[in-house]
Motif scaffolding. Structure first.
Motif, PDB file in Angstrom:
ATOM      1  N   SER A  34      26.838  40.950 -23.281  1.00  0.00           N
ATOM      2  CA  SER A  34      27.617  40.243 -22.263  1.00  0.00           C
ATOM      3  C   SER A  34      26.867  40.152 -20.937  1.00  0.00           C
ATOM      4  O   SER A  34      27.387  39.589 -19.975  1.00  0.00           O
ATOM      5  N   ASN A  35      25.652  40.718 -20.899  1.00  0.00           N
ATOM      6  CA  ASN A  35      24.879  40.794 -19.660  1.00  0.00           C
ATOM      7  C   ASN A  35      25.706  41.457 -18.552  1.00  0.00           C
ATOM      8  O   ASN A  35      25.761  40.973 -17.412  1.00  0.00           O
ATOM      9  N   TYR A  36      26.345  42.565 -18.913  1.00  0.00           N
ATOM     10  CA  TYR A  36      27.177  43.326 -17.963  1.00  0.00           C
ATOM     11  C   TYR A  36      26.243  43.917 -16.904  1.00  0.00           C
ATOM     12  O   TYR A  36      25.549  44.900 -17.146  1.00  0.00           O
ATOM     13  N   ASN A  37      26.252  43.308 -15.722  1.00  0.00           N
ATOM     14  CA  ASN A  37      25.309  43.651 -14.658  1.00  0.00           C
ATOM     15  C   ASN A  37      26.026  44.421 -13.551  1.00  0.00           C
ATOM     16  O   ASN A  37      26.923  43.900 -12.888  1.00  0.00           O
ATOM     17  N   LEU A  38      25.646  45.684 -13.380  1.00  0.00           N
ATOM     18  CA  LEU A  38      26.211  46.536 -12.336  1.00  0.00           C
ATOM     19  C   LEU A  38      25.239  46.587 -11.160  1.00  0.00           C
ATOM     20  O   LEU A  38      24.074  46.953 -11.319  1.00  0.00           O
ATOM     21  N   GLN A  39      25.734  46.199  -9.964  1.00  0.00           N
ATOM     22  CA  GLN A  39      24.916  46.222  -8.752  1.00  0.00           C
ATOM     23  C   GLN A  39      25.691  46.968  -7.656  1.00  0.00           C
ATOM     24  O   GLN A  39      26.923  46.952  -7.638  1.00  0.00           O
ATOM     25  N   HIS A 160      34.935  45.085 -20.804  1.00  0.00           N
ATOM     26  CA  HIS A 160      35.408  43.746 -20.458  1.00  0.00           C
ATOM     27  C   HIS A 160      36.274  43.252 -21.605  1.00  0.00           C
ATOM     28  O   HIS A 160      36.163  43.713 -22.751  1.00  0.00           O
ATOM     29  N   GLY A 161      37.156  42.330 -21.300  1.00  0.00           N
ATOM     30  CA  GLY A 161      38.070  41.839 -22.315  1.00  0.00           C
ATOM     31  C   GLY A 161      37.469  40.768 -23.190  1.00  0.00           C
ATOM     32  O   GLY A 161      36.331  40.315 -22.987  1.00  0.00           O
ATOM     33  N   GLN A 162      38.241  40.363 -24.166  1.00  0.00           N
ATOM     34  CA  GLN A 162      37.856  39.236 -25.002  1.00  0.00           C
ATOM     35  C   GLN A 162      38.260  37.921 -24.343  1.00  0.00           C
ATOM     36  O   GLN A 162      37.739  36.867 -24.673  1.00  0.00           O
ATOM     37  N   ASP A 163      39.219  38.030 -23.408  1.00  0.00           N
ATOM     38  CA  ASP A 163      39.661  36.885 -22.615  1.00  0.00           C
ATOM     39  C   ASP A 163      40.304  37.443 -21.346  1.00  0.00           C
ATOM     40  O   ASP A 163      40.071  38.604 -20.982  1.00  0.00           O
ATOM     41  N   ASN A 164      41.116  36.657 -20.671  1.00  0.00           N
ATOM     42  CA  ASN A 164      41.706  37.098 -19.407  1.00  0.00           C
ATOM     43  C   ASN A 164      42.999  37.892 -19.570  1.00  0.00           C
ATOM     44  O   ASN A 164      43.576  38.346 -18.582  1.00  0.00           O
ATOM     45  N   SER A 165      43.460  38.039 -20.804  1.00  0.00           N
ATOM     46  CA  SER A 165      44.683  38.816 -21.035  1.00  0.00           C
ATOM     47  C   SER A 165      44.321  40.298 -21.040  1.00  0.00           C
ATOM     48  O   SER A 165      43.665  40.782 -21.975  1.00  0.00           O
ATOM     49  N   PHE A 166      44.731  41.022 -19.996  1.00  0.00           N
ATOM     50  CA  PHE A 166      44.345  42.428 -19.885  1.00  0.00           C
ATOM     51  C   PHE A 166      45.014  43.246 -20.982  1.00  0.00           C
ATOM     52  O   PHE A 166      46.226  43.175 -21.190  1.00  0.00           O
ATOM     53  N   GLY A 167      44.213  44.006 -21.694  1.00  0.00           N
ATOM     54  CA  GLY A 167      44.699  44.829 -22.789  1.00  0.00           C
ATOM     55  C   GLY A 167      43.503  45.434 -23.496  1.00  0.00           C
ATOM     56  O   GLY A 167      42.490  45.746 -22.863  1.00  0.00           O
TER      57      GLY A 167
END
Length: 373
Positions: A34-39, A160-167
């Protein structure tokens, strides 16, 4: 009044610095998919963190207290979570996760004595990109809902989620990594979970079934005993090493999940089975008539119970660590196939009790009546 002016000036300076330079002090990729980039950038006693992913989904970043590495990935963690509306505007929530792996993080304000300590935030997303940024003190003074962020190694959890529905974040969309906020170096630590799982899968999913099969159906051959002995010995060694890894990983015995309970009982039965097996071997006499209940039949019964509980431990472990459903189904199918073969052979032996097939060169080394137990 003076402290408030200084603090506000710090926030404005950070905002200006990031806005002008477009850069943070450090940047690490926590997930390649997902290129999860922490800065982040630290100034005085304040930290500004930015997280971006190449996906349209909610974002979560959490951290554990210092010295709390034995906690589960989500247990007792302090979180900042960004959710997004239909227009792509983000809101960053200050959250906390209690010691309950089945629940999800909740707003700090839900907990008595905790506060929302995020000073400022922003967030937005497009169809292929999501970003959150927030600022808070390294030490907020909130001892209920916050953990101190030190300018050094921090035990982070990300998701991170699969979409914008938090769960539920979905399989493969979360992880745990230690990041040194002073140097930008990362350390995921020993891969205890995968080593534990691999050793237990080899022990109980591969070696033990062969060991049981050889003892049950191959006694017509001289070599059934060394085969049974070697497979059972290797299975026991793998199980013991896997159990030690679990103790190191959890810093002691754990009875909080079905997986751990099944696993502890299984290892105890392994030791009992070894004891009965050794007694069966050393007390065996070629002149005996019939199979004694103790220790032989005890050994058989405990061995079968051990195998059944080990399968339950493996499957509950897969569920606990969110192994893909397809893998669980395939593994269960393999075990079902094994039991199907056993049942078929048992029925065949009942129907044809004296039948031995030599037509295809089988049963080489066959000796009637050899029974080491």
């Amino acid at each position: 009044m003076i402290k408030s002016i200084v603090f506000l000036s710090t926030i404005l300076f950070l905002t200006f610095l990031i806005g002008v330079n477009g850069q943070f002090q450090n940047s690490v990729i926590l997930d390649q998919n997902s290129n999860y980039n922490l800065q982040w950038i630290i100034f005085n006693e304040t930290i500004t963190i930015q997280v971006s992913i190449n996906k349209k989904a909610w974002i979560g970043l959490g951290w554990h207290c210092q010295g709390c590495q034995k906690d589960g990935p989500m247990e007792n963690a302090d979180y900042s979570i960004a959710t997004f509306d239909e227009n792509g505007q983000g809101y960053v929530w200050d959250c906390y996760q209690e010691n309950d792996p089945t629940s999800q993080p909740q707003n700090d304000t839900v907990f008595k004595g905790a506060e929302d300590n995020i000073i400022s935030f922003s967030g937005y997303q497009t169809d292929q990109y999501s970003i959150m940024m927030f600022t808070k003190k390294l030490s907020t003074g909130d001892t209920v809902g916050d953990h101190i962020l030190v300018n050094g190694p921090v035990d982070f959890v990300w998701a991170h989620g699969q979409d914008n529905s938090f769960g539920f974040h979905g399989v493969g969309n979360a992880g745990r990594t230690t990041v040194n906020l002073a140097t930008g170096s990362t350390n995921s630590g020993p891969d205890y979970v995968n080593w534990h799982a691999s050793l237990m899968l080899v022990a109980f999913g591969l070696l033990m079934p062969f060991s049981i099969f050889s003892a049950r159906f191959l006694k017509v051959f001289h070599w059934w005993w060394p085969l049974h002995y070697v497979f059972n010995g290797l299975a026991s060694v793998c199980a013991l090493i896997g159990f030690i890894i679990a103790i190191v990983m959890l810093d002691g015995l754990d009875f909080s999940t079905l997986h751990s309970i099944f696993g502890i009982i299984t290892l105890c039965l392994v030791l009992v089975s070894i004891l009965f097996g050794a007694l069966s071997h050393f007390l065996w006499k070629p002149t005996r008539v019939g199979t004694p209940i103790f220790p032989d039949m005890f050994h058989w019964f405990v061995g079968r119970c051990t195998f059944a509980l080990s399968i339950a431990a493996i499957i509950t472990g897969m569920v606990l660590h969110q192994v893909p459903t397809a893998v669980i189904i395939v593994f269960s199918g393999v075990i079902a196939l094994y039991f199907g073969v056993i049942i078929f052979i048992e029925i065949y032996k009942k129907v044809y009790p004296n039948h031995v097939d030599f037509s295809h060169g089988g049963a080489t080394g066959y000796t009637q009546g050899i029974n080491h137990n």
